[in-house]
Design a protein around this motif. Structure first.
Motif, PDB file in Angstrom:
ATOM      1  N   THR A   1       4.211  -8.008  18.181  1.00 28.57           N
ATOM      2  CA  THR A   1       3.505  -7.569  16.983  1.00 28.57           C
ATOM      3  C   THR A   1       3.495  -6.043  16.977  1.00 28.57           C
ATOM      4  O   THR A   1       3.174  -5.435  17.992  1.00 28.57           O
ATOM      5  CB  THR A   1       2.040  -8.071  17.014  1.00 28.57           C
TER       6      THR A   1
ATOM      7  N   ARG B   1      -3.977   3.657   5.544  1.00 26.24           N
ATOM      8  CA  ARG B   1      -5.136   2.815   5.224  1.00 26.24           C
ATOM      9  C   ARG B   1      -6.375   3.444   5.838  1.00 26.24           C
ATOM     10  O   ARG B   1      -6.305   4.022   6.922  1.00 26.24           O
ATOM     11  CB  ARG B   1      -4.962   1.403   5.800  1.00 26.24           C
TER      12      ARG B   1
ATOM     13  N   ARG C   1      -7.216  -5.285  10.652  1.00 30.03           N
ATOM     14  CA  ARG C   1      -6.052  -6.135  10.330  1.00 30.03           C
ATOM     15  C   ARG C   1      -5.981  -6.413   8.835  1.00 30.03           C
ATOM     16  O   ARG C   1      -4.887  -6.431   8.252  1.00 30.03           O
ATOM     17  CB  ARG C   1      -6.131  -7.439  11.130  1.00 30.03           C
ATOM     18  N   ALA C   2      -7.145  -6.612   8.205  1.00 29.86           N
ATOM     19  CA  ALA C   2      -7.178  -6.849   6.749  1.00 29.86           C
ATOM     20  C   ALA C   2      -6.642  -5.621   6.011  1.00 29.86           C
ATOM     21  O   ALA C   2      -5.847  -5.744   5.075  1.00 29.86           O
ATOM     22  CB  ALA C   2      -8.602  -7.168   6.298  1.00 29.86           C
TER      23      ALA C   2
ATOM     24  N   ARG D   1      -3.033  -5.441   5.898  1.00 33.02           N
ATOM     25  CA  ARG D   1      -2.443  -6.454   4.990  1.00 33.02           C
ATOM     26  C   ARG D   1      -2.744  -6.108   3.531  1.00 33.02           C
ATOM     27  O   ARG D   1      -2.497  -6.905   2.641  1.00 33.02           O
ATOM     28  CB  ARG D   1      -3.011  -7.844   5.288  1.00 33.02           C
ATOM     29  N   ASP D   2      -3.343  -4.922   3.315  1.00 34.25           N
ATOM     30  CA  ASP D   2      -3.765  -4.496   1.977  1.00 34.25           C
ATOM     31  C   ASP D   2      -4.807  -5.426   1.369  1.00 34.25           C
ATOM     32  O   ASP D   2      -4.829  -5.647   0.157  1.00 34.25           O
ATOM     33  CB  ASP D   2      -2.566  -4.360   1.029  1.00 34.25           C
ATOM     34  N   GLU D   3      -5.654  -5.975   2.226  1.00 29.12           N
ATOM     35  CA  GLU D   3      -6.752  -6.808   1.739  1.00 29.12           C
ATOM     36  C   GLU D   3      -8.052  -6.036   1.918  1.00 29.12           C
ATOM     37  O   GLU D   3      -8.227  -5.337   2.916  1.00 29.12           O
ATOM     38  CB  GLU D   3      -6.851  -8.112   2.550  1.00 29.12           C
TER      39      GLU D   3
ATOM     40  N   ASP E   1      -9.143  -8.801  -5.514  1.00 27.80           N
ATOM     41  CA  ASP E   1      -8.668  -7.766  -4.603  1.00 27.80           C
ATOM     42  C   ASP E   1      -9.426  -6.471  -4.857  1.00 27.80           C
ATOM     43  O   ASP E   1     -10.273  -6.394  -5.734  1.00 27.80           O
ATOM     44  CB  ASP E   1      -7.143  -7.564  -4.733  1.00 27.80           C
TER      45      ASP E   1
END
Length: 221
Positions: A6, A84, A123-124, A127-129, A205
């Motif tokens: 990863t 991010r 992690r979100a 993921r662009d969350e 979103d």
């Protein structure tokens, strides 16, 4: 045969308390996919450090000297579009939450539960969350109910009676477990209702969440 690894998320951590940075670093560095590669003691230093390092994610405290986390977020979002940003704060405050979104942050994590939420938020973000702390969802739903009550907002899709029950309980600040106990349904069912509600409220979103917040007058456009 080599295992596919990863990719490691390279993190900049900014907080004016060295002890907090050490604690947060411990949480992040024990995850195989997360690595703190740089630290900063205030917002201005965070911007400077970000320029000199190859980073994927900045975790910024909201209240820092010289330049706040919100100001640093605005600068970093403008100068480094792919970066991010997460806001880490002790303020359970919906106004700060909306300001953080407006500034360009992907999420808002409370320090009091960082050991539980921060890794998931990192992690979100990658993921662009969006990562919404529970109080933010409660604030949005409470605001939505007020607007429906005053006729300012009509749901795109009609809510079922059970969804309305769940919505009101969420707006009152009950946890999924408390709602499950009150309505004699499983936690999984409550979570499904919550997901459906967010979908029906058009909060799928971060962009839509921000649009909603602007429309509802929670933040200035």
């Amino acid at each position: 045969m080599t295992m596919s690894q990863t990719p490691v998320i390279r993190i900049l951590l900014a907080d004016d308390h060295a002890l907090v940075r050490r604690g947060v670093r411990l949480i992040l560095d024990q995850e195989p996919d997360l690595e703190v590669v740089a630290e900063a003691g205030d917002g201005a230093e965070a911007i400077e450090t970000a320029r000199g390092h190859d980073i994927d994610l900045a975790v910024l405290d909201i209240a820092m000297p010289r330049m706040t986390g919100l100001q640093a977020t605005r600068e970093l979002a403008a100068s480094t579009p792919g970066l991010r940003i997460l806001i880490l704060t002790m303020h359970d405050n919906e106004q700060y939450f909306f300001q953080a979104l407006k500034a360009g942050a992907s999420g808002y994590v409370l320090k009091s539960v960082a050991d539980r939420d921060l890794v998931a938020a990192c992690r979100a973000a990658m993921r662009d969350e969006p990562f919404l702390y529970p109080g933010a969802v409660t604030a949005l739903i409470r605001n939505y109910l007020d607007r429906v009550h005053h006729g300012d907002e009509s749901p795109d899709q009609t809510l079922t009676p059970r969804e309305e029950e769940v919505l009101k309980l969420v707006a009152e600040g009950h946890s999924s477990k408390e709602i499950a106990d009150l309505l004699f349904i499983s936690i999984k069912t409550v979570q499904r209702h919550r997901a459906n509600l967010l979908h029906k409220l058009r909060l799928r979103d971060r962009l839509e969440l921000t649009r909603y917040a602007i429309r509802a007058g929670l933040i200035e456009p």
